[in-house]
Write a protein that holds these residues in place. Structure first.
Motif, PDB file in Angstrom:
ATOM      1  N   ASN A 121     -33.174 -35.125 -56.370  1.00  0.00           N
ATOM      2  CA  ASN A 121     -32.754 -36.527 -56.374  1.00  0.00           C
ATOM      3  C   ASN A 121     -31.236 -36.661 -56.309  1.00  0.00           C
ATOM      4  OD1 ASN A 121     -35.315 -37.675 -56.384  1.00  0.00           O
ATOM      5  ND2 ASN A 121     -35.457 -37.700 -58.623  1.00  0.00           N
ATOM      6  N   GLN A 122     -30.535 -35.691 -56.875  1.00  0.00           N
ATOM      7  CA  GLN A 122     -29.071 -35.717 -56.835  1.00  0.00           C
ATOM      8  C   GLN A 122     -28.536 -35.544 -55.422  1.00  0.00           C
ATOM      9  OE1 GLN A 122     -28.195 -32.580 -59.635  1.00  0.00           O
ATOM     10  NE2 GLN A 122     -28.137 -33.967 -61.401  1.00  0.00           N
ATOM     11  N   LEU A 123     -29.384 -35.049 -54.527  1.00  0.00           N
ATOM     12  CA  LEU A 123     -28.977 -34.829 -53.140  1.00  0.00           C
ATOM     13  C   LEU A 123     -29.204 -36.052 -52.252  1.00  0.00           C
ATOM     14  CD1 LEU A 123     -30.516 -31.260 -52.587  1.00  0.00           C
ATOM     15  CD2 LEU A 123     -28.145 -31.815 -53.160  1.00  0.00           C
ATOM     16  N   SER A 124     -29.797 -37.106 -52.794  1.00  0.00           N
ATOM     17  CA  SER A 124     -30.207 -38.248 -51.972  1.00  0.00           C
ATOM     18  C   SER A 124     -29.041 -38.863 -51.196  1.00  0.00           C
ATOM     19  CB  SER A 124     -30.870 -39.319 -52.844  1.00  0.00           C
ATOM     20  OG  SER A 124     -32.094 -38.867 -53.353  1.00  0.00           O
ATOM     21  N   GLU A 125     -27.935 -39.091 -51.869  1.00  0.00           N
ATOM     22  CA  GLU A 125     -26.800 -39.730 -51.189  1.00  0.00           C
ATOM     23  C   GLU A 125     -26.283 -38.844 -50.056  1.00  0.00           C
ATOM     24  OE1 GLU A 125     -22.367 -41.582 -52.231  1.00  0.00           O
ATOM     25  OE2 GLU A 125     -23.757 -41.044 -53.847  1.00  0.00           O
ATOM     26  N   TRP A 126     -26.190 -37.547 -50.331  1.00  0.00           N
ATOM     27  CA  TRP A 126     -25.723 -36.612 -49.312  1.00  0.00           C
ATOM     28  C   TRP A 126     -26.678 -36.565 -48.120  1.00  0.00           C
ATOM     29  CZ3 TRP A 126     -28.148 -31.594 -48.603  1.00  0.00           C
ATOM     30  CH2 TRP A 126     -27.505 -30.786 -47.652  1.00  0.00           C
ATOM     31  N   ILE A 127     -27.989 -36.535 -48.391  1.00  0.00           N
ATOM     32  CA  ILE A 127     -28.972 -36.546 -47.302  1.00  0.00           C
ATOM     33  C   ILE A 127     -28.884 -37.849 -46.526  1.00  0.00           C
ATOM     34  CG2 ILE A 127     -31.456 -36.566 -46.785  1.00  0.00           C
ATOM     35  CD1 ILE A 127     -31.813 -34.637 -49.168  1.00  0.00           C
ATOM     36  N   GLY A 128     -28.650 -38.956 -47.241  1.00  0.00           N
ATOM     37  CA  GLY A 128     -28.481 -40.245 -46.572  1.00  0.00           C
ATOM     38  C   GLY A 128     -27.317 -40.234 -45.596  1.00  0.00           C
ATOM     39  N   THR A 129     -26.247 -39.549 -45.951  1.00  0.00           N
ATOM     40  CA  THR A 129     -25.093 -39.439 -45.059  1.00  0.00           C
ATOM     41  C   THR A 129     -25.439 -38.639 -43.808  1.00  0.00           C
ATOM     42  OG1 THR A 129     -23.556 -39.572 -46.918  1.00  0.00           O
ATOM     43  CG2 THR A 129     -22.703 -38.648 -44.874  1.00  0.00           C
ATOM     44  N   ILE A 130     -26.193 -37.558 -43.988  1.00  0.00           N
ATOM     45  CA  ILE A 130     -26.629 -36.757 -42.837  1.00  0.00           C
ATOM     46  C   ILE A 130     -27.490 -37.599 -41.901  1.00  0.00           C
ATOM     47  CG2 ILE A 130     -28.161 -34.846 -42.161  1.00  0.00           C
ATOM     48  CD1 ILE A 130     -27.100 -33.292 -44.564  1.00  0.00           C
ATOM     49  N   VAL A 131     -28.412 -38.374 -42.480  1.00  0.00           N
ATOM     50  CA  VAL A 131     -29.274 -39.241 -41.663  1.00  0.00           C
ATOM     51  C   VAL A 131     -28.440 -40.298 -40.945  1.00  0.00           C
ATOM     52  CG1 VAL A 131     -31.118 -40.961 -41.755  1.00  0.00           C
ATOM     53  CG2 VAL A 131     -31.334 -38.837 -43.060  1.00  0.00           C
ATOM     54  N   ASP A 132     -27.508 -40.921 -41.655  1.00  0.00           N
ATOM     55  CA  ASP A 132     -26.647 -41.941 -41.033  1.00  0.00           C
ATOM     56  C   ASP A 132     -25.878 -41.365 -39.852  1.00  0.00           C
ATOM     57  OD1 ASP A 132     -27.390 -43.976 -42.754  1.00  0.00           O
ATOM     58  OD2 ASP A 132     -25.741 -43.622 -44.154  1.00  0.00           O
ATOM     59  N   ASP A 133     -25.309 -40.192 -40.044  1.00  0.00           N
ATOM     60  CA  ASP A 133     -24.525 -39.569 -38.973  1.00  0.00           C
ATOM     61  C   ASP A 133     -25.403 -39.257 -37.762  1.00  0.00           C
ATOM     62  OD1 ASP A 133     -22.284 -39.692 -40.546  1.00  0.00           O
ATOM     63  OD2 ASP A 133     -22.323 -37.579 -41.150  1.00  0.00           O
ATOM     64  N   GLN A 134     -26.615 -38.799 -38.015  1.00  0.00           N
ATOM     65  CA  GLN A 134     -27.496 -38.471 -36.898  1.00  0.00           C
ATOM     66  C   GLN A 134     -27.938 -39.736 -36.170  1.00  0.00           C
ATOM     67  OE1 GLN A 134     -27.642 -35.243 -36.359  1.00  0.00           O
ATOM     68  NE2 GLN A 134     -28.668 -35.574 -34.389  1.00  0.00           N
ATOM     69  N   LEU A 135     -28.150 -40.814 -36.911  1.00  0.00           N
ATOM     70  CA  LEU A 135     -28.531 -42.079 -36.281  1.00  0.00           C
ATOM     71  C   LEU A 135     -27.384 -42.666 -35.456  1.00  0.00           C
ATOM     72  CD1 LEU A 135     -30.649 -43.719 -39.122  1.00  0.00           C
ATOM     73  CD2 LEU A 135     -31.480 -42.810 -36.941  1.00  0.00           C
ATOM     74  N   LYS A 136     -26.152 -42.447 -35.902  1.00  0.00           N
ATOM     75  CA  LYS A 136     -25.000 -42.866 -35.090  1.00  0.00           C
ATOM     76  C   LYS A 136     -24.999 -42.120 -33.765  1.00  0.00           C
ATOM     77  CE  LYS A 136     -21.954 -44.051 -38.972  1.00  0.00           C
ATOM     78  NZ  LYS A 136     -20.753 -43.634 -39.753  1.00  0.00           N
ATOM     79  N   HIS A 137     -25.334 -40.840 -33.838  1.00  0.00           N
ATOM     80  CA  HIS A 137     -25.440 -40.050 -32.611  1.00  0.00           C
ATOM     81  C   HIS A 137     -26.534 -40.608 -31.702  1.00  0.00           C
ATOM     82  CE1 HIS A 137     -26.139 -36.729 -29.873  1.00  0.00           C
ATOM     83  NE2 HIS A 137     -27.386 -36.646 -30.314  1.00  0.00           N
ATOM     84  N   VAL A 138     -27.692 -40.922 -32.277  1.00  0.00           N
ATOM     85  CA  VAL A 138     -28.784 -41.486 -31.476  1.00  0.00           C
ATOM     86  C   VAL A 138     -28.344 -42.805 -30.845  1.00  0.00           C
ATOM     87  CG1 VAL A 138     -31.139 -42.382 -31.531  1.00  0.00           C
ATOM     88  CG2 VAL A 138     -30.560 -40.350 -32.872  1.00  0.00           C
ATOM     89  N   ARG A 139     -27.650 -43.639 -31.614  1.00  0.00           N
ATOM     90  CA  ARG A 139     -27.179 -44.932 -31.106  1.00  0.00           C
ATOM     91  C   ARG A 139     -26.262 -44.757 -29.899  1.00  0.00           C
ATOM     92  NH1 ARG A 139     -28.871 -49.886 -31.060  1.00  0.00           N
ATOM     93  NH2 ARG A 139     -29.271 -49.896 -33.316  1.00  0.00           N
ATOM     94  N   SER A 140     -25.558 -43.640 -29.841  1.00  0.00           N
ATOM     95  CA  SER A 140     -24.611 -43.414 -28.738  1.00  0.00           C
ATOM     96  C   SER A 140     -25.309 -43.034 -27.441  1.00  0.00           C
ATOM     97  CB  SER A 140     -23.623 -42.311 -29.123  1.00  0.00           C
ATOM     98  OG  SER A 140     -24.259 -41.034 -29.113  1.00  0.00           O
ATOM     99  N   LEU A 141     -26.617 -42.867 -27.463  1.00  0.00           N
ATOM    100  CA  LEU A 141     -27.338 -42.354 -26.303  1.00  0.00           C
ATOM    101  C   LEU A 141     -27.834 -43.450 -25.365  1.00  0.00           C
ATOM    102  CD1 LEU A 141     -29.338 -39.495 -28.068  1.00  0.00           C
ATOM    103  CD2 LEU A 141     -27.204 -39.330 -26.774  1.00  0.00           C
ATOM    104  N   ASN A 142     -27.333 -44.672 -25.533  1.00  0.00           N
ATOM    105  CA  ASN A 142     -27.538 -45.755 -24.556  1.00  0.00           C
ATOM    106  C   ASN A 142     -28.984 -46.169 -24.351  1.00  0.00           C
ATOM    107  OD1 ASN A 142     -24.707 -45.892 -23.985  1.00  0.00           O
ATOM    108  ND2 ASN A 142     -24.936 -44.085 -22.667  1.00  0.00           N
ATOM    109  N   GLY A 143     -29.731 -46.255 -25.460  1.00  0.00           N
ATOM    110  CA  GLY A 143     -31.022 -46.923 -25.393  1.00  0.00           C
ATOM    111  C   GLY A 143     -32.239 -46.064 -25.173  1.00  0.00           C
ATOM    112  N   LYS A 144     -32.060 -44.753 -24.950  1.00  0.00           N
ATOM    113  CA  LYS A 144     -33.212 -43.878 -24.747  1.00  0.00           C
ATOM    114  C   LYS A 144     -32.914 -42.507 -25.328  1.00  0.00           C
ATOM    115  CE  LYS A 144     -35.289 -45.924 -20.602  1.00  0.00           C
ATOM    116  NZ  LYS A 144     -35.888 -45.631 -19.272  1.00  0.00           N
ATOM    117  N   ALA A 145     -33.950 -41.865 -25.891  1.00  0.00           N
ATOM    118  CA  ALA A 145     -33.752 -40.524 -26.444  1.00  0.00           C
ATOM    119  C   ALA A 145     -35.097 -39.864 -26.705  1.00  0.00           C
ATOM    120  CB  ALA A 145     -32.950 -40.596 -27.746  1.00  0.00           C
ATOM    121  N   ASP A 146     -35.066 -38.543 -26.805  1.00  0.00           N
ATOM    122  CA  ASP A 146     -36.198 -37.793 -27.357  1.00  0.00           C
ATOM    123  C   ASP A 146     -35.944 -37.722 -28.856  1.00  0.00           C
ATOM    124  OD1 ASP A 146     -38.100 -36.028 -28.264  1.00  0.00           O
ATOM    125  OD2 ASP A 146     -37.287 -34.293 -27.206  1.00  0.00           O
ATOM    126  N   LEU A 147     -36.744 -38.413 -29.633  1.00  0.00           N
ATOM    127  CA  LEU A 147     -36.483 -38.515 -31.065  1.00  0.00           C
ATOM    128  C   LEU A 147     -36.631 -37.176 -31.776  1.00  0.00           C
ATOM    129  CD1 LEU A 147     -35.752 -41.079 -32.789  1.00  0.00           C
ATOM    130  CD2 LEU A 147     -38.021 -40.823 -33.787  1.00  0.00           C
TER     131      LEU A 147
END
Length: 404
Positions: A118-144
């Motif tokens: 549970n102490q890792l939740s915030e850190w994991i959330g940051t990893i997820v956020d960063d990866q979603l920013k990357h997905v957002r940069s892919l212009n509307g389509k991606a292999d999830l």
């Protein structure tokens, strides 16, 4: 009673999210039935929830592969007849019985407590956020799978173990070989040796330059041998990214195909904890298995399983057992009380990293649909390639689109 006997294990799934229909039919006839193994052994197939838990929780069953009869040449190939060729290597506690299993697992249990995860939740959330920013940069389509489902747990477990994420090519391809049902014994052995070579290099580096990671902490105890530490780390690395990655990919596919359930997740974000449990129950990504062999006679549900009998436990079928789960267990229901499922196993071999996997899924699914509320499939559902050829079920890719 009249015994139900299957001459081979049904493995073909007629629907993408369901166990094979033949296995469901077998379960409805008998929660414990007979199964012919590839070497002619008449063993057992356990498909009932209560019965699966009873076997997994009993010390009268072994997980030592030397004791198991060979399940099926369709996906095991020509395994050597000599049981010693299947001897579990030092540190591979998943395939060991007490006392070795107990000693090895105890070394790691403190790393995976609920509190520590549970102490890792915030850190994991940051990893997820960063990866979603990357997905957002892919212009509307991606292999999830490629852009989100696989990177997130891989980044997490690599960081926890102190493995350089840029070296993932040294284990991900070979991991696929280990899990591919059609891989020959020689291919599996060669892939395993390559991964073990990489892990031995890692252990040597960690001993010379310890870091703030699980492997360094394990080595600092002085308890495991280098070979044990290498194989323990390998188990954590492989299990830590393959299972969660496939749950994120297949789970997203499932939610996109069940818009009524996805609406619950979006409208009631507090439902995420139970939603993850229900997705685990409903999907049960272990394609079939695990296997156990009786070390003494034991009676379960009126059936005498004799010493030396090998038993295949079918987790997907057990997690759809109407004797355990209310309503229609073949339907996805994010409001269903889904606790008690056996997707993480049960007993002494229950998944060590299950709390980490839960946190990754809770954060991953929540943030994914918050960031992409209009996420949709970019191909027809029947065109999504399923991992029916792998020991861990899921999707090979998941083409999605959204409003850029």
């Amino acid at each position: 009673m009249t015994e139900v006997i299957s001459e081979e294990l049904p493995i073909t799934r007629q629907k993408p999210f369901d166990p094979p229909a033949e296995v469901t039919e077998i379960r409805e006839k008998a929660r414990i039935s007979r199964l012919r193994f590839t070497d002619g052994h008449l063993g057992w197939l356990v498909t009932g929830h209560h019965q699966v838990r009873e076997v997994l929780g009993s010390p009268k069953f072994s997980n030592d592969p030397r004791k198991h009869h060979l399940l099926d040449k369709r996906f095991q190939g020509d395994v050597p007849d000599d049981p010693e060729a299947r001897k579990p290597q030092p540190g591979l506690f998943l395939s060991q019985d007490p006392p070795d299993h107990t000693r090895l697992r105890k070394m790691l249990q403190g790393q995976f407590t609920v509190r520590r995860m549970n102490q890792l939740s915030e850190w994991i959330g940051t990893i997820v956020d960063d990866q979603l920013k990357h997905v957002r940069s892919l212009n509307g389509k991606a292999d999830l799978v490629t852009e989100f489902a696989l990177p997130v747990p891989s980044l997490v477990i690599c960081a926890l173990l102190g493995v350089d994420y840029d070296e993932r090519h040294r284990f991900q391809e070979d991991t696929a070989t280990l899990l591919r049902l059609g891989s020959s014994f020689e291919e599996v052995r060669a892939a395993l040796e390559r991964i073990q070579g990489f892990m031995r290099e890692l252990i040597t580096r960690k001993k010379a330059n310890p870091g703030d990671d699980m492997i360094s902490d394990l080595l600092a105890t002085g308890e495991p041998t280098d070979e044990e530490a290498s194989n323990m780390a390998m188990l954590l690395l492989l299990a830590g990214h393959e299972t969660t990655a496939n749950m994120l990919g297949l789970g997203t596919f499932t939610l996109l195909r069940h818009p009524d359930q996805l609406k619950i997740l979006k409208d009631e974000p507090e439902s995420i904890d139970n939603a993850v449990e229900e997705l685990m129950r409903y999907l049960s990504i272990v394609h079939f298995g695990p296997v156990r062999t009786a070390v003494e006679d034991v009676e379960i549900d009126g059936h005498l399983i004799k010493a030396g009998d090998t038993v295949l436990l079918h987790l997907p079928a057990a997690n759809r057992d109407p004797d355990k789960f209310a309503g229609d267990p073949d339907e996805l229901d994010l409001r269903r009380p889904a606790s008690g499922h056996v997707a993480f196993g049960h007993g002494i071999h229950q998944c060590l990293g299950q709390q980490l996997a839960r946190i990754e899924m809770r954060i991953g699914f929540s943030k994914l649909f918050q960031e992409f509320p209009d996420l949709r499939l970019d191909v027809a559902p029947e065109e999504v390639p399923l991992r029916a050829d792998m020991g861990i079920y899921g999707v090979h890719s998941l083409p999605v689109a959204w409003s850029a």
